[in-house]
Design a protein around this motif. Sequence first.
Motif, PDB file in Angstrom:
ATOM      1  N   ALA A 141       0.828  -1.206   0.000  1.00 34.82           N
ATOM      2  CA  ALA A 141       0.000   0.000   0.000  1.00 34.82           C
ATOM      3  C   ALA A 141       0.862   1.255   0.000  1.00 34.82           C
ATOM      4  N   GLU A 142       1.970   1.212   0.759  1.00 31.36           N
ATOM      5  CA  GLU A 142       2.865   2.370   0.803  1.00 31.36           C
ATOM      6  C   GLU A 142       3.462   2.651  -0.580  1.00 31.36           C
ATOM      7  N   GLU A 143       3.845   1.594  -1.292  1.00 33.20           N
ATOM      8  CA  GLU A 143       4.421   1.779  -2.621  1.00 33.20           C
ATOM      9  C   GLU A 143       3.360   2.227  -3.629  1.00 33.20           C
ATOM     10  N   ALA A 144       2.138   1.769  -3.442  1.00 34.48           N
ATOM     11  CA  ALA A 144       1.053   2.243  -4.306  1.00 34.48           C
ATOM     12  C   ALA A 144       0.834   3.731  -4.081  1.00 34.48           C
ATOM     13  N   ASP A 145       0.971   4.145  -2.824  1.00 38.79           N
ATOM     14  CA  ASP A 145       0.798   5.567  -2.497  1.00 38.79           C
ATOM     15  C   ASP A 145       1.955   6.416  -3.011  1.00 38.79           C
ATOM     16  N   VAL A 146       3.127   5.822  -3.172  1.00 40.01           N
ATOM     17  CA  VAL A 146       4.237   6.550  -3.790  1.00 40.01           C
ATOM     18  C   VAL A 146       3.820   6.996  -5.191  1.00 40.01           C
ATOM     19  N   LEU A 147       3.196   6.089  -5.925  1.00 44.96           N
ATOM     20  CA  LEU A 147       2.716   6.409  -7.268  1.00 44.96           C
ATOM     21  C   LEU A 147       1.556   7.407  -7.211  1.00 44.96           C
TER      22      LEU A 147
END
Length: 272
Positions: free
Chosen positions: A186-192
Amino acid sequence: MAKKNEIIVRDVTIRTMNVNSVDYICISDIARQKNMIDPNGVIGNWMRNRNTIEYLGLWETLHNPNFNPLEFEGFRKEAGLNAFTLSPTRWIEATNAIGLVAKSGRYGGTYAMSDIAFKFANWVSVEFELYLVMEFQRLKANEQVQIEWTAKRELSKINYHIHTDAIKNNLIPEKVTTAQASIIYAEEADVLNVAMFGMTAKQWREANPDLKGNIRDYATTNELICLSNMENINAVLINDGIPQGERLVKLNRIAIQQMQVLEEHSNRALLK
């Protein structure tokens, strides 16, 4: 296998099929415009005409390397005589024609390659031909949109797996719970999301409590294309060991650049 479809032309259902990327239209359905009871008779009368035989022969000569010219010459000489009759099946079997296809069974009929079908429709009714061409073009345009949508969807799936595999192989420790892994994904999705939209998924939900779905459900086509590209780029940056903060800055710059290119291209397309 033939891919079948239908178009509605002036409240009349006209069947179509695509065989090996070649479009065929049911001229039996078109013939019912002239004679609802005996459409085969209409097709037979059309094929008795010398102009029709010459057109069919020329079409096959141009498109069919296995066409039998000797049988064609025999039909051409007889065409127009009172005793001359010719059915689609006889034409196909005698000349190895591919422009016409005779289908048997309850939902059968005579199908013609689109060029030939338009020629037949013109013979039946010039007005009906114009409507047929218009609806057929609309069908092909819709099919093209579907093809493009499917291609983008498949590309998005591929990039998604590349992205998640990079996260799994580089950012998730060997011993971790499913819940902990979900947080990292989820954190990496939020990076995008932050690089693209300037906010996290949670921030978007808080700002739009009345909207269903998530931030990506309301993205434009260009934004989705850009997001798909960034998933792939982020995977490369993760594999290279670039820290999350640095990746976010790089991705934001890439998002701005790509969106400018995509929007300029869209505007040029609209002006044409």
